[in-house]
Motif scaffolding. Sequence first.
Motif, short mmCIF file in Angstrom:
data_model
loop_
_atom_site.label_atom_id
_atom_site.label_comp_id
_atom_site.label_asym_id
_atom_site.label_seq_id
_atom_site.Cartn_x
_atom_site.Cartn_y
_atom_site.Cartn_z
N UNK A 1 -0.11 -3.91 12.99
CA UNK A 1 1.05 -3.93 11.93
C UNK A 1 0.20 -3.34 10.64
N UNK A 2 -0.97 -3.63 10.54
CA UNK A 2 -1.87 -3.52 9.51
C UNK A 2 -2.34 -1.79 9.51
N UNK A 3 -2.46 -1.29 10.94
CA UNK A 3 -2.79 -0.06 10.98
C UNK A 3 -1.58 0.95 10.37
N UNK A 4 -0.26 0.41 11.15
CA UNK A 4 1.25 1.14 10.68
C UNK A 4 1.27 1.12 9.17
N UNK B 1 -4.13 3.29 0.31
CA UNK B 1 -4.80 2.32 -0.66
C UNK B 1 -4.19 2.45 -2.05
N UNK B 2 -4.09 3.91 -2.58
CA UNK B 2 -3.57 4.16 -3.82
C UNK B 2 -2.09 3.93 -3.76
N UNK B 3 -1.36 4.22 -2.86
CA UNK B 3 0.13 3.86 -2.76
C UNK B 3 0.52 2.44 -2.64
N UNK B 4 -0.44 1.87 -1.96
CA UNK B 4 -0.21 0.13 -2.10
C UNK B 4 -0.44 -0.41 -3.48
N UNK C 1 -3.45 -6.41 2.09
CA UNK C 1 -4.51 -7.08 3.15
C UNK C 1 -4.58 -6.20 4.30
N UNK C 2 -3.99 -5.16 4.70
CA UNK C 2 -3.77 -4.36 5.51
C UNK C 2 -5.34 -3.43 5.62
#
Length: 151
Positions: free
Chosen positions: A7-10, A72-75, A116-117
């Motif tokens: 899930x985190x990878x996705x 990371x920027x998007x999140x 947390x991904x």
Amino acid sequence: MSGSEALYQQIILDHSKARHGEGELVDAHASHHELNPTCGDQVTVRVRLDPARERIEEVAWEGDGCSISMASTSVMTDLVRGERTDRALELADAFRTMLRSKGEGEPDEELLGDGIAFHGVSRYIMRVKCAMLPWVALEASVREARLPAVE
């Protein structure tokens, strides 16, 4: 690979392809550019605060780099838009702490949300800077934007 790792990878893949907050912000109060000279990742983060300079009204960015830095920027954009500036800096600090964990412990999902991904990234020292790059730019932008306006 566990279900949560998949899930985190996705999440990372999704955010690297459909980048939230990417674009210009012409009426920004501050902007900051960060470059990772090791791999060439770069990002410029721009913020616009509310009139009291206490809340992030808008955040936008432009950049280019690996899927980890772009995701990371998007999140980050999703997590800090609309937040109080002190809360945004707290999120950046919590993200940094998670990335320094070397995969140990459990990050605070309630605080970091989709951030947390990137917990698994903390096990790969060469990728930590990729994930942290936009957060460093955000911190600098927020600190600059909170300064009183010079007239």
